[in-house]
Design a protein around this motif. Structure first.
Motif, PDB file in Angstrom:
ATOM      1  N   ASN A 196       0.824  -1.208   0.000  1.00  0.00           N
ATOM      2  CA  ASN A 196       0.000   0.000   0.000  1.00  0.00           C
ATOM      3  C   ASN A 196       0.861   1.262   0.000  1.00  0.00           C
ATOM      4  N   TYR A 229      -5.412  -1.227   1.173  1.00  0.00           N
ATOM      5  CA  TYR A 229      -5.692  -1.873  -0.107  1.00  0.00           C
ATOM      6  C   TYR A 229      -4.399  -2.059  -0.883  1.00  0.00           C
ATOM      7  N   ASN A 243     -10.789   0.755  -5.605  1.00  0.00           N
ATOM      8  CA  ASN A 243     -11.638   0.226  -4.543  1.00  0.00           C
ATOM      9  C   ASN A 243     -12.419   1.309  -3.825  1.00  0.00           C
ATOM     10  N   THR A 249      -8.365  -7.207  -6.004  1.00  0.00           N
ATOM     11  CA  THR A 249      -8.315  -6.353  -4.831  1.00  0.00           C
ATOM     12  C   THR A 249      -8.084  -7.211  -3.598  1.00  0.00           C
ATOM     13  N   TYR A 268      -7.553  -6.678   0.511  1.00  0.00           N
ATOM     14  CA  TYR A 268      -7.642  -5.641   1.540  1.00  0.00           C
ATOM     15  C   TYR A 268      -7.928  -6.230   2.913  1.00  0.00           C
TER      16      TYR A 268
END
Length: 497
Positions: free
Chosen positions: A234, A260, A266, A290, A292
């Motif tokens: 990130n 994320y 997102n 994605t 997260y």
């Protein structure tokens, strides 16, 4: 350091929640630390207030979302909004619980009459709207939804959801520590964690810990390969408190902040097409998936970018966000046989953000320290020795029903392997996603039943920042060619990077 943020949509419900949070904060974030203590009045009244706090630390409500199994697709958007509204109602009620400790000390029926009663009325209306949404598209609403309207007070000692009492609360359960017992919380401005939530990893027996979920899928004579995708930690500072899987189209649906990596589009308002067209932080540009998880914070008084925001400091998620120094994202195989490709836009949630009040059915946590990863913790945060770092590990479900990319409760379309490594009947083995996060965390100090400078995962306010609530989320947005490569590597026994 800059943060990627966006202008938040403000609904009437969000405004009401902000008002409740402001009431609880009383104009100063450190009031969060006083949820379980008195208003600093000496003498007997202080002891009465602490006793009230010991009886009821938080609010336990039935998790309606996990009970809904057959919601028609045409009703899901409306149902998801109502489920998010139920979460907001709990947060508002918890804020009232936290800000009225003095009133509770003088009236044993205060919580029932002033907090749980109104909450039940609000939830009844939301549940009725859920039934209406389902019937509107020709579906059959579950019978007896109204029985899930009532909530209870709960103590702070047990992560299995059974430590609370009746409507006026109950004991602490299994010998757990109540936040009020450590002297005005931990001084961090958050409702937890407390000293009892931490353990020295060197005192944990090797081979201990672990929940039945998250069983290893690889090994044996089946598909023994692996595929590692590198998506960073990130570095782009993409954070928000949305919940794109569980609460699509709802601002602040998670009530806590996420890190994320991978897909950079997102938000709760992103469609599958938006995700497919977004940029990615992954080195292989064919991976727009994605990945997260809730951020980890050091509760050291740092005013982060979200210190005054819902999902951040306004809901008790305070302190310095700790970025992982390593984020290993790896897909492995199945010990019984080959795996098949994941469908594009498959959604998987592992763990349960509400496991403290929900119970352990969907909990899937593994906390440890580098050099000690044969010792896993589920309901405690580790204190690591000098030179060792905190490790969070998530092993995802690796069986798919072969048809759906999601389900009404966001769980039924995937499953964990069984103890022998096989998938349940009707399910197919898919590559198992494993995420291993490593953090440099200053070791908290625990002295005389108090913890100073603790660290904790972000969470729903009423979950008290318990480690059992750690969770991880994934949406597959790999292109077909890359997913085929993942399957080839895993099934052939190769280790691909």
């Amino acid at each position: 350091m800059g943060r990627t943020t966006r202008k938040r949509r403000t609904s009437p419900v969000t405004k009401a929640l902000a008002g409740a949070a402001a009431l609880a904060l009383g104009g100063g974030a450190l009031v969060w630390a006083d949820f379980y203590a008195s208003a600093h009045e000496p003498g007997p009244s202080q002891h009465r207030t602490r006793a009230a706090g010991a009886r009821i630390a938080t609010i336990k409500c039935p998790d309606v979302g996990q009970r809904l199994r057959n919601v028609p697709r045409g009703a899901r958007a409306g149902v998801d909004r109502e489920l998010a509204r139920l979460d907001q109602q709990i947060t508002e009620a918890y804020a009232r619980l936290a800000s009225t400790r003095q009133a509770q000390s003088g009236d044993p029926d205060f919580v029932r009459n002033a907090i749980l009663g109104p909450l039940k009325s609000q939830r009844s209306a939301a549940l009725e709207r859920i039934g209406t949404d389902i019937r509107r598209v020709g579906g059959t609403a579950p019978k007896g939804l109204g029985r899930f309207a009532g909530c209870k007070g709960m103590g702070a000692g047990r992560p299995d959801g059974n430590g609370g009492g009746g409507q006026n609360g109950g004991g602490q359960g299994n010998g757990g520590q109540n936040p009020g017992d450590n002297g005005n919380g931990n001084g961090s401005g958050a409702a937890g964690p407390v000293a009892g939530d931490f353990v020295d990893i060197t005192t944990v027996e090797p081979g201990s810990g672990g929940l039945p979920n998250g069983l290893a899928a690889d090994g044996g004579s089946g598909s023994t390969g692996s595929f590692t995708t590198r998506c960073g930690v990130n570095e782009n500072n993409l954070f928000n408190s949305d919940n794109i899987i569980v609460a699509p189209g709802v601002d602040n649906g998670a009530h806590h902040t996420h890190d994320y990596v991978g897909n950079q589009g997102n938000t709760a308002f992103a469609s599958d097409q938006d995700l497919a067209g977004a940029a990615t932080s992954c080195q292989n540009q064919g991976d727009r998936s994605t990945y997260y998880w809730p951020v980890l914070r050091l509760q050291d008084g740092t005013a982060e970018f979200d210190a005054g925001d819902l999902g951040g400091g306004a809901e008790g998620n305070v302190g310095k966000i700790l970025k992982a120094r390593e984020a290993e994202i790896r897909f492995v195989g199945n010990k019984r046989g080959d795996v098949v490709a994941m469908p594009k836009f498959l959604r998987i949630i592992t763990g349960d953000a509400k496991a403290f009040t929900n119970g352990l059915a969907n909990a899937n946590t593994a906390w440890s320290c580098t050099g000690f990863e044969d010792r896993r913790l589920t309901d405690k945060y580790p204190i690591c020795p000098d030179g060792s770092q905190v490790v969070r590990t998530a092993n995802f479900q690796s069986c798919w029903d072969g048809r759906n990319i999601d389900s009404a409760n966001h769980r039924d379309h995937v499953a964990f392997v069984q103890p022998d490594g096989s998938c349940p009947n009707g399910f197919r083995a898919i590559p198992q996603l494993r995420i291993r996060l490593v953090y440099d965390v200053p070791a908290p100090a625990v002295e005389n039943g108090r913890v100073r400078n603790p660290y904790a995962v972000d969470g729903f306010p009423e979950q008290l920042h318990k480690p059992i609530t750690d969770h991880n989320d994934f949406i597959n947005v790999m292109d077909e060619e890359l997913m085929d490569e993942v399957v080839r590597c895993v099934n052939s026994g190769a280790d691909c990077d």
